[in-house]
Structures are given as C-alpha cells and as structure tokens.
Write an enzyme that holds these catalytic residues in place. Structure first.
Site, PDB file in Angstrom:
ATOM      1  N   SER A 182      -9.652   0.923   3.075  1.00  0.00           N
ATOM      2  CA  SER A 182      -8.348   2.001   1.994  1.00  0.00           C
ATOM      3  C   SER A 182      -8.018   1.619   1.245  1.00  0.00           C
ATOM      4  O   SER A 182      -7.004   1.886   1.115  1.00  0.00           O
ATOM      5  CB  SER A 182      -8.210   2.973   3.472  1.00  0.00           C
ATOM      6  OG  SER A 182      -7.292   2.515   3.940  1.00  0.00           O
TER       7      SER A 182
ATOM      8  N   LYS B 238       1.027  -0.966   0.091  1.00  0.00           N
ATOM      9  CA  LYS B 238      -0.104   0.194  -0.031  1.00  0.00           C
ATOM     10  C   LYS B 238       1.011   0.804  -0.222  1.00  0.00           C
ATOM     11  O   LYS B 238       1.776   0.852   0.948  1.00  0.00           O
ATOM     12  CB  LYS B 238      -0.714   0.016   1.697  1.00  0.00           C
ATOM     13  CG  LYS B 238      -1.810   0.694   1.772  1.00  0.00           C
ATOM     14  CD  LYS B 238      -2.466   1.037   2.565  1.00  0.00           C
ATOM     15  CE  LYS B 238      -4.183   2.076   2.866  1.00  0.00           C
ATOM     16  NZ  LYS B 238      -4.356   1.858   4.039  1.00  0.00           N
TER      17      LYS B 238
ATOM     18  N   SER C  70      -9.853  -1.049   7.023  1.00  0.00           N
ATOM     19  CA  SER C  70      -9.190  -1.545   5.809  1.00  0.00           C
ATOM     20  C   SER C  70      -8.571  -1.616   5.330  1.00  0.00           C
ATOM     21  O   SER C  70      -7.451  -2.116   4.090  1.00  0.00           O
ATOM     22  CB  SER C  70      -8.370   0.504   5.569  1.00  0.00           C
ATOM     23  OG  SER C  70      -9.390   1.247   6.163  1.00  0.00           O
TER      24      SER C  70
END
Length: 588
Positions: A229, A154, A253
């Site tokens: 996310s 990420k 997330s």
C-alpha cells in the site's frame, strides 16, 4: 454521513488511532475527492519555478521524461542517493534550499507521470531548509545526521496540521494535532519533509488506488501497478522525486512497491521502529502486527534510516519497542555470524508451492544464484517451503478480527464505491469473520504453532542439527526468495500476497532489492503449464510477456526475528560479490 463510533479527529493517542468517519456535514464523495485533488494540484503549483508540463501522450515507460524537462543542476542533485547528498549538505557544498527545491520539482513531475502525490509541502519544506542553511552558516556544523535531507512520507503517517485520511473519502478532513513519533526523530536529526504520497482505500491492497486520488501507476510501465500500500512512495522514489521515504507493512506494503519499482525496501521486525502517530482502522489489533519502515534508492539509505531512528532510543517514549539500537558488525543473531571469514549460507525458495512465479522472477533467481554459487565464502542450498498455503489461511483469518467492520464502515460512510481489491481482500475473502474471544484464541494458537514449526525447519538446516540448540553451526543465515509471483501486475490484479505476507505472519525481517528487468524476448510464457489451484491459475493467466516489458524484477532476502542487521549485511555481501544489472538503471 453516518458514524458508527465516536469521532477521533486528531493524532493524540500513545498508540495507533482508529480512523473513523467524522460527523461533518455530508457531501457527495465525488465532491470530496475533487477538493482533495484540487488541494494537491495547488501545492504543486506553488513550487517555483513552475513545474514543466509533460507530454499529452505519454509512453508506457516514463522514467526518462524528467531528464528532458529538468535543469542540469536539478538532475545532478536528484540523481544522488541519501549517502551521497548528506556529506555535501553537512559541509555546505550543497544548500538545503537548492536540494529541497530540486526534489520538490522532480516530485511534482512524478505526480504528473504516475499520480503518486497527495500533497507537496513547498512552504514548510523551503522554510525548514532555509533555517537549516542559516544554522549551518551560524554554527559551522550540521544540526544532525540528516541535515537538509528531503524525505517523503506515506500519507497516513501524521504531520501536525495536515490531513490524515488513510485513503477513505469519509475521513478526508481529519487533521493531525501532532507529528508522528518517527517523524519527530527524523526532524530532530535534520530531515526535511517535502512530499506526502498516495495509498489505497483500506490500506490493504498490494497496489495503490483510492477514490480520493485514483490509481498510482508504475513509472517503468504505466499499464502496471506501482504496488501497495506504500505505492506512492515506490513510484516517487523510482522517478527520483525522493531519495528516502517512509512506508508501512502488514502484508507486503513496503516490499511490494519497492519490488515493483526497482528500489530498496526494508520490513523490520515488529517493535523495532516507533508507530505512534499514524492513523489506521482496527487500532489495538495485535493478531498480525503492522510495522513501519524505509524505502530508498540505495541499500545504504535503509541503513542510515534505521541507525538514525534507533540511535534516538525510541523505546524510551514507546515502551512496547525493544530496547536496543542498530547493531553494527557481524556479531548479530542468536548463534552469531561467521565473522572470521564472513561465510554466508543462503537458502533459495524458488517457489512457495502454492503459486508458481512468472518466468522473469525465475530468471532473476537463476541469474543471482548462478553468480553466487561459486563465490568463495557463500553456500547455496534449496529451501523447502512448509505449508505456505496454511500460512495464508492463518494470516488472512487474523487480519480482520472484527469481520472488517471498521474498514467497511469507513468506506460506506461516504457512499464511495468499493475498489476492486477492497472487495477482494474483504468481501470475497472467505477467511474474514468476526471472531469471538475463543475463536481469536484458537487462531492465535494456530499462528504460534506455525511459527514453531517454521523455526524447527530453519533449525534443521544446521549440519549438527541433533546437537544442543546453543551449539548449532552452519545454519542457514537468510532465505532468498521472490517478492511476488510476478513483476508488477496489471492494475486491479495484485491478488496473491503469499510471497510477502508469509514473513509478516512469522514476523521475519525482509529486505527487497532490484535484480533485473522483464524482457519479453527472453521471458517466454510456459504455454503447457498445468495450474495447481485457482490462485495459481489466475496468476498464470496474467502473464503475457509483452505486457510486462521494462518492469523491474526484484528479489527478497529474509532472516529470522530480530536479525534485521543480519539480513541487511547479507545483502551488502551479496551486492559486493556480484553485479546486479538493474541497479545501474537507477541512475540518470
């Protein structure tokens, strides 16, 4: 470009850095976004051979397209999970260069299908892979337990020399001066970082949309969200452009994208895994602790990740971490597991009594529970939720203790527009307020009181509840529950966090696993349903069966604090006991 505080341009702090806009000359936000996308496209173009073009007209479900465009060797390599690849890489049966290049090409295709990549790292990754192949040939042994394994990351988890913007246009161009602690450990174990993945503006969405890169969509149904996310990770893993990835979680997330994309994800208990070197707003906030954790195409991949990180004793560098490794076997948890006969007591949370799950979620729970109910050694009971609406009041009041000043300043500094779900969680959130010291203490007390009451509820599941605590037996081991109030929602519609944020508030570890796929022929809408509240009404109206066709439906298994090993082993027992049909859909 206005800045509100002194600029932080590199990942140098021993804790989480604030992410504040820089003082670079201002550009229109559209120009900054164009530069970011051009850079991403250049990194994809650098992969050789050239990544094939995808059809101009894409179907809603694009999961089969890579099988039509990649070579048989590439499909063979990328179709394998981490635990399947590692022994072949360690023995030299597969070269790291071949494996990394195959995953680079599949990741490039995943970008064209779902918009899940911020940049590929072909030069770094292939240079590293060649070094690992040479090392193996020279020394006759792998460099470490992850020798040659490609891992995706990420974007807001720092890699030295690369951009670190956390989804804000104003922070594009902030460069990491060092690599995050967790990535250093993985690198030392032999991993290769090949792809960086998308995340939303603010990092506080249960979907993935930013003005830098746009929306990342769900590969099983492109009209739906990939979650967030860590949504770029979820979409990339579902399309097999990675077999193991890294996300972060403060309200769901990791679990939202894992659930929406039919892969596995673990939200560990806080202070188990190192977070030095990621970048985010509100650095130093401790009211709700964010965590870092793995997403994987297999359950075993999660365990490999946890074992490698904790074997490195990260608490020696990050003293806030708890000083114990991954505990093998069944003797975990405060009162111990039922190790002799491997008995497992599962409580089922069918509905949090705030927002009722959609029909596909209820069907998934029913199918799993019915398969487990009559299995020897497994006891099924119902879980009575305790004031989950109050839990949201508490957690939402503690997310933005500065009144969201940090988040707002990073959006406004570039003039970029507010995304719909940024408005939802900040502007339209009645719980957002700038705390005084005394109001923060007040809400912290409410948090701890809620934790104590939930612990009491769990203790009451013991058959001898009135006995001294240390002698309680037959207590519930894990809770089986939804990951969300539906399968992956339509874009801009992921507005109910309660099925994941509940466990962030309590700081309980949770693992997500795929169960079934939504089927409009089976999962009919409840036309006569009377909604309980505005949130429930909003969620109910979202459900049109055909719009969810093919969407993965996943479930979540939850344990008490620091019983991460227990929740994983409980899922291993469940997986070994019953057949979960959707997991078969992850193979080419």
């Amino acid at each position: 470009m206005e800045t509100v505080r002194s600029t932080i341009t590199a990942v140098t702090s021993p804790v989480v850095d604030s992410l504040l806009p820089s003082s670079r000359p201002a550009k229109p936000w559209q120009e900054v976004a164009k530069e970011a996308q051009e850079h991403r496209d250049q990194t994809i173009a650098a992969v050789q051979p050239d990544i094939p073009n995808v059809p101009d007209e894409l179907p809603l479900n694009v999961t089969a397209i890579p099988t039509q465009l990649l070579t048989a060797e590439e499909l063979e390599i990328t179709g394998q999970t981490a635990e399947q690849l590692l022994p072949k890489l360690a023995s030299g049966k597969l070269s790291s260069v071949a494996v990394v290049n195959a995953f680079l090409r599949r990741a490039g295709l995943a970008q064209k299908l779902t918009n899940c990549i911020t940049e590929l790292l072909p030069h770094r990754a292939l240079s590293r892979a060649a070094y690992l192949d040479d090392y193996l040939a020279t020394h006759g042994r792998p460099i470490g337990p992850l020798h040659g394994l490609p891992i995706s990351v990420k974007e807001h988890i720092g890699i030295r020399g690369l951009d670190l913007n956390a989804g804000f246009v104003s922070c594009r161009g902030e460069i990491a001066s060092q690599t995050a602690h967790i990535l250093q450990i993985l690198h030392n174990a032999g991993a290769v970082f090949h792809a960086r993945t998308t995340e939303p503006q603010t990092l506080m969405h249960l979907e993935t949309s930013s003005n830098l890169y746009g929306e990342t969509v769900n590969p099983f149904n492109r009209a739906l969200t990939c979650g967030g996310s860590s949504g770029g990770e979820g979409a990339l893993l579902a399309l097999k452009g990675s077999c193991l990835g890294i996300g972060t979680d403060i309200g769901g997330s990791i679990r939202s994208p894992a659930g929406n994309n039919g892969v596995y994800g673990l939200r560990p208990t806080s202070f188990r895994l190192p977070i030095d070197g990621w970048k985010a707003t509100m650095a130093g906030a401790e009211a709700i602790i964010p965590v870092i954790g793995p997403l994987s195409r297999s359950l075993e991949g999660l365990k490999i990740f946890m074992t490698v990180i904790l074997d490195a004793k990260p608490w020696l560098k990050e003293p806030s971490l708890v000083p114990f490794g991954w505990r093998e076997g069944l003797q975990v948890g405060w009162f111990g597991w039922r190790s002799e006969k491997r008995r497992l007591k599962i409580a089922v949370l069918w509905d949090d009594e705030v927002v009722k799950p959609h029909p596909p979620v209820t069907r998934a729970l029913n199918e799993v529970v019915e398969k487990l109910r009559h299995k020897e050694g497994i006891t099924i009971v119902d879980w009575k939720p305790f004031k989950h609406d109050l839990a949201w009041d508490v957690v939402a009041s503690l997310y933005f203790c500065d009144g969201a000043a940090d988040e707002s300043s990073c959006i406004n500094a570039s003039g970029e527009p507010w995304r719909p779900l940024s408005n939802f969680i900040i502007t339209d959130n009645a719980h957002v307020k700038e705390h005084t010291i005394f109001s923060l203490w007040e809400w912290t007390i409410k948090r701890e009181e809620y934790k104590s009451k939930y612990a009491e509820l769990w203790n009451q599941t013991a058959s001898n509840y009135k006995a001294p605590l240390e002698s309680l037996r037959d207590m519930v081991d894990v809770i089986l529950c939804p990951v969300g109030p539906g399968a992956a929602p339509p874009l801009d519609c992921a507005r109910y966090w309660g099925y994941t944020s509940q466990w962030n508030l309590l700081d309980y570890p949770a693992v997500v696993f795929p169960a079934i796929q939504a089927d409009p022929e089976i999962d009919k809408a409840d036309e006569g349903y009377i909604s309980r509240n505005e949130q429930d009404e909003y969620n109910h109206k979202l459900y049109e069966p055909e719009e969810y066709r093919d969407a993965p439906v996943s479930l979540q298994l939850v344990a008490r604090r620091y019983e991460d090993e227990k929740v994983m082993e409980a899922l291993e027992i469940i997986r070994g006991t019953i057949d979960l049909p959707f997991s078969k859909g992850l193979s080419d």
